[in-house]
Design a protein around this motif. Structure first.
Motif, mmCIF file in Angstrom:
data_model
loop_
_atom_site.group_PDB
_atom_site.id
_atom_site.type_symbol
_atom_site.label_atom_id
_atom_site.label_comp_id
_atom_site.label_asym_id
_atom_site.label_seq_id
_atom_site.Cartn_x
_atom_site.Cartn_y
_atom_site.Cartn_z
ATOM 1 N N GLU A 89 -1.552 -7.438 14.531
ATOM 2 C CA GLU A 89 -1.722 -6.129 14.597
ATOM 3 C C GLU A 89 -0.847 -5.501 13.673
ATOM 4 O O GLU A 89 -1.240 -4.457 13.127
ATOM 5 N N LEU A 90 0.450 -5.701 13.808
ATOM 6 C CA LEU A 90 1.511 -5.106 12.991
ATOM 7 C C LEU A 90 1.095 -5.125 11.676
ATOM 8 O O LEU A 90 1.195 -4.237 10.820
ATOM 9 N N ALA A 91 0.714 -6.254 10.997
ATOM 10 C CA ALA A 91 0.224 -6.535 9.581
ATOM 11 C C ALA A 91 -0.664 -5.748 9.159
ATOM 12 O O ALA A 91 -0.691 -5.150 8.318
ATOM 13 N N PHE A 92 -1.797 -5.472 10.068
ATOM 14 C CA PHE A 92 -2.770 -4.713 9.800
ATOM 15 C C PHE A 92 -2.464 -3.211 9.766
ATOM 16 O O PHE A 92 -2.954 -2.728 8.692
ATOM 17 N N ILE A 93 -1.592 -2.691 10.681
ATOM 18 C CA ILE A 93 -1.159 -1.313 10.471
ATOM 19 C C ILE A 93 -0.266 -1.377 9.320
ATOM 20 O O ILE A 93 -0.584 -0.180 8.486
ATOM 21 N N LEU A 94 0.589 -2.231 8.800
ATOM 22 C CA LEU A 94 1.342 -2.105 7.760
ATOM 23 C C LEU A 94 0.430 -2.142 6.483
ATOM 24 O O LEU A 94 0.584 -1.505 5.408
ATOM 25 N N LEU A 95 -0.719 -2.914 6.634
ATOM 26 C CA LEU A 95 -1.655 -2.962 5.636
ATOM 27 C C LEU A 95 -2.125 -1.464 5.309
ATOM 28 O O LEU A 95 -2.704 -1.015 4.206
ATOM 29 N N LEU A 96 -2.570 -0.854 6.549
ATOM 30 C CA LEU A 96 -3.157 0.541 6.409
ATOM 31 C C LEU A 96 -2.072 1.219 5.763
ATOM 32 O O LEU A 96 -2.612 2.101 5.012
ATOM 33 N N VAL A 97 -0.667 1.159 6.237
ATOM 34 C CA VAL A 97 0.133 2.155 5.553
ATOM 35 C C VAL A 97 0.178 1.921 3.985
ATOM 36 O O VAL A 97 0.343 2.683 3.294
ATOM 37 N N ALA A 98 0.224 0.492 3.698
ATOM 38 C CA ALA A 98 0.468 0.230 2.116
ATOM 39 C C ALA A 98 -0.922 0.909 1.536
ATOM 40 O O ALA A 98 -0.686 1.202 0.523
ATOM 41 N N LEU A 99 -2.079 0.712 2.268
ATOM 42 C CA LEU A 99 -3.355 1.311 1.620
ATOM 43 C C LEU A 99 -3.078 2.741 1.430
ATOM 44 O O LEU A 99 -3.287 3.240 0.197
ATOM 45 N N VAL A 100 -2.775 3.485 2.266
ATOM 46 C CA VAL A 100 -2.478 4.869 2.010
ATOM 47 C C VAL A 100 -1.412 5.348 0.917
ATOM 48 O O VAL A 100 -1.636 6.163 0.089
ATOM 49 N N PHE A 101 -0.284 4.581 0.997
ATOM 50 C CA PHE A 101 0.759 4.607 0.012
ATOM 51 C C PHE A 101 0.293 4.290 -1.293
ATOM 52 O O PHE A 101 0.455 5.306 -2.249
ATOM 53 N N SER A 102 -0.297 3.248 -1.565
ATOM 54 C CA SER A 102 -1.023 2.905 -2.723
ATOM 55 C C SER A 102 -1.998 3.964 -3.394
ATOM 56 O O SER A 102 -2.088 4.137 -4.551
#
Lengths: 118, 464, 163
Positions: free
Chosen positions: B161-174
């Motif tokens: 779940e954490l990784a997924f959230i981080l992935l979303l954050v990474a997506l937004v940032f990128s």
């Protein structure tokens, strides 16, 4: 009150216009060298100048402007004469009265001349 | 189906960056989680093996002195300390169970069978551990542990779940970064694209913004600007030539026309007058052709300028009808009576050109007939002018083509003179006035129509 | 090392089997006793008081194993003098001498093991008892420390502590 000075570097057109105008009872002088125009204006004191635009070495529009700037000649109406139909746009700019396109209808030429010669 | 090539450059760049980030991060997180889980498992094994060793050591005496109770008690105490160990067993060297403890509800099956001789094994979310009990280097028994891994599951879940959230954050940032960064690439290209679009729309030759770089985009822009310079040079040359050519053509024409007109006026002899008149007619045709050529060239290079002013349409209609009538001996031009009473905003001279052209066409294309009718129709938004003849008409399949450059109908038996430019010029003029021009013809005769917007109507546009 | 059944039930065994079991226990006892500075000789001597079948068991062990890395000698104790050089004394229930006599002759550094009820209280270090048909042993902590010995917790946790 019907003295007309015609200026055009093409001698055939020049004598054509001269003939047409004098046949219609105008007092006409015709010059093909535009350099002579200023002395001719003094000499002849025309009531109207029919001025070709493409004068081989000079632009009729500039000459028209100069005539207007000169006190001696500013009141003498000038009609531009050209094969380029766009010249009609420059009338106001160089303070000419009107514009006759080439080739012209004789009746159109006469009408225009009669309008402005006063 | 959205094709990748059709997505705009800006979006492509953003998509690429975001996609790359997501893939990279996805892989990194995936690897991280997997190695994390594996190291957790390994640590678990290590700690369970240690516990098994300790248990083993502490149960040596129990085995030696055949005291299963003490061993069992030890296993029970283990439960309170490490509740994840749901079952523990101590066997003697014959493999018989000496002492054991299992949490309520745990199935009893043979742990050694599950292990198949390995010292540990992960089976069905559980860890099985085996450790021999040695005393003086002699194996006197074995410790077996069954450990539940629900905590591992929980941790894994949490990490996913954490990784997924981080992935979303990474997506937004990128995405944000991509939006910022793509501008660097795409702005330069899009500037060029906009310039090209503008040129296509207005026909004006403009250069792109100067680019002093060395990369491919800069090369493109520099080449483009050079091309534009060349085009402009060529246009200038062409226009100069046309200006010169038309001037040169018109100069002798002026003489010819003037002298022949004079001859026409002077000549009384009927036969000679006839000759002169024919010459004059053709001089007029020639003059008209030269004018048309010049106009077409201007239209092509986008240089046809309109001088828009308000003028009285009734006056113009009357004038042109009279003018056309004067040169026609064969036809009678009839103008409808009711005046339009409107001021039209447009280039009077050019509208006159259109009217004269259509009227002369009407006459030209109805040889043997003798009537041409000019009518007007007024609606709320526009004025429609109709010129009707009773001549050879226009075939349905040609009714749009006739407005094309150089189009001359080959369906007519009679040879009609001209370059085929007149209608092309008319169409251009009328379009520039935001009007429409079209022909209606059903066999005999035709009606040429064109519309002009009326002053107060919404389709009126300033168009030059 | 454990002959007989796993849980050491006594009832169905014959005397020899019981003796073997006790011998095995004795052998294992030694692993948890710290003789400290005592017992410096190169031999480990077990003395058996009384004509007990355990003699045979102990001899079997002595033949195969060492205690404290020393060769094991098993001898029978008939007089007080025999006690002197033993490291471990087993007072069997066939022993004719009195406990007190044996204890008085025992010097420090000797582990005393008996197999009769009450003997641990009376002064032996370890005493075999049967509880619920299982062989267990009592431990007298005072006696152990009086003998200058230390007993490991792994042993004591299994013992019935007696004082």
């Amino acid at each position: 009150m019907n003295k007309i000075l015609v200026v055009d570097d093409d001698v055939d057109i020049l004598s054509l216009v001269e003939t047409i105008l004098s046949m219609n009872n105008f007092d006409v002088q015709a010059i093909s060298r535009w350099e002579d125009i200023y002395t001719k204006m003094d000499e002849f004191k025309p009531n109207l100048v029919l001025l070709d635009v493409m004068l081989g070495g000079a632009d009729g529009r500039d000459i028209c402007k100069n005539l207007h700037l000169d006190n001696k000649t500013r009141n003498i109406p000038v009609v531009l004469f050209s094969a380029n139909p766009e010249m009609g746009k420059y009338i106001k700019e160089c303070m000419a009265q009107d514009f006759v396109p080439k080739p012209f209808d004789i009746s159109n030429l006469l009408k225009t001349v009669k309008t402005y010669v006063n | 189906m959205l094709k990748f090539n059709d997505i705009s450059l800006r979006n492509k760049l953003i998509l690429m960056q975001v996609f790359t980030s997501v893939v990279v991060f996805g892989i990194v997180f995936g690897v991280f989680i997997i190695t994390d889980a594996n190291s957790y498992k390994q640590r678990k094994v290590d700690s369970m093996v240690s516990i098994a060793k300790v248990l083993g050591t502490n149960s040596i005496s129990s085995i030696q002195f055949q005291d299963p109770e003490s061993a069992t008690q030890m296993l029970q105490e283990l439960q309170t300390v490490s509740p994840e160990i749901i079952r523990s067993e101590i066997t003697n060297k014959e493999g018989q169970v000496f002492a054991s403890y299992s949490k309520a509800g745990t199935e009893t099956f043979s742990i050694p069978q599950i292990l198949h001789g390995k010292s540990y094994s992960f089976v069905a979310q559980q860890l099985f551990v085996s450790n021999p009990i040695k005393s003086n280097n002699e194996v006197i028994g074995n410790v077996y542990l069954q450990v539940t891994l629900t905590e591992l599951q929980r941790i894994k879940q949490y990490k996913y779940e954490l990784a997924f959230i981080l992935l979303l954050v990474a997506l937004v940032f990128s995405f944000l970064i991509a939006v910022l960064v793509q501008g660097y690439l795409s702005t330069r290209l899009l500037n060029l694209v906009n310039v090209v679009r503008k040129i296509r729309k207005t026909g004006e030759i403009t250069k792109a913004v100067e680019d002093k770089g060395k990369d491919e985009i800069a090369t493109l822009i520099q080449a483009f600007n050079k091309l534009m310079d060349e085009i402009r040079e060529n246009q200038k040359k062409k226009d100069e030539f046309i200006g010169i050519a038309s001037h040169e053509l018109k100069t002798p024409l002026t003489s010819i026309k003037g002298y022949v007109e004079m001859l026409n006026m002077l000549e009384q002899d009927p036969q000679k007058k006839q000759f002169v008149k024919k010459a004059l007619n053709n001089i007029n045709k020639l003059e008209s052709l030269v004018k048309d050529l010049l106009d077409v060239s201007k239209i092509q290079s986008g240089q046809l300028q309109l001088e828009m002013k308000e003028f009285n349409i009734d006056e113009l209609l009357n004038e042109t009808v009279n003018a056309s009538q004067m040169v026609s001996e064969t036809h009678r031009i009839v103008k409808q009576d009711s005046p339009v009473n409107e001021m039209i905003y447009g280039d009077r001279q050019r509208i006159e050109q259109v009217l004269l052209n259509l009227l002369s066409n009407a006459i030209k294309y109805s040889p043997g007939e003798n009537t041409v009718i000019l009518e007007t129709e007024k609606t709320e938004k526009e004025l429609i002018i109709k010129i009707r003849d009773y001549g050879i008409g226009v075939a349905p399949e040609e009714q749009t083509n006739i407005f094309e450059r150089f189009y001359r109908s080959n369906k007519v038996a009679v040879h009609i003179s001209g370059f085929g430019l007149g209608l092309y010029i008319c169409r251009d003029i009328i379009n520039r006035h935001s009007g429409r021009i079209w022909v209606e013809s059903a066999g005999k005769g035709s009606v040429f129509n064109f519309s002009l917007p009326l002053k107060h109507s919404p389709i009126q546009q300033i168009h030059a | 090392m454990v002959a007989g059944s796993l849980t050491g039930t006594i009832s169905a065994q014959n005397a020899q089997q019981e003796a073997n079991l006790k011998a095995a226990f004795i052998y294992n006892f030694t692993k948890y006793i710290d003789w400290g500075s005592y017992n410096r000789d190169s031999l480990f001597i077990i003395g058996v008081a009384g004509d007990s079948p355990i003699m045979q068991s102990l001899n079997a062990i002595a033949a195969a194993d060492r205690i404290n890395n020393k060769r094991v000698i098993v001898k029978s104790i008939n007089t007080g003098a025999d006690i002197a050089d033993c490291d471990l004394i087993f007072i069997s229930n066939k022993c004719r001498m009195s406990l007190n006599y044996i204890l008085s002759k025992t010097r420090p550094g000797v582990l005393t093991v008996s197999e009769q009820p009450g003997f641990a209280e009376a002064g032996t270090a370890l005493n075999f008892v049967v509880v619920n048909n299982r062989l267990k042993f009592e431990a007298n902590l005072k006696a152990i420390s009086a003998a200058g010995l230390k007993a490991g917790s792994q042993l004591l946790k299994l013992a019935i502590i007696v004082d």
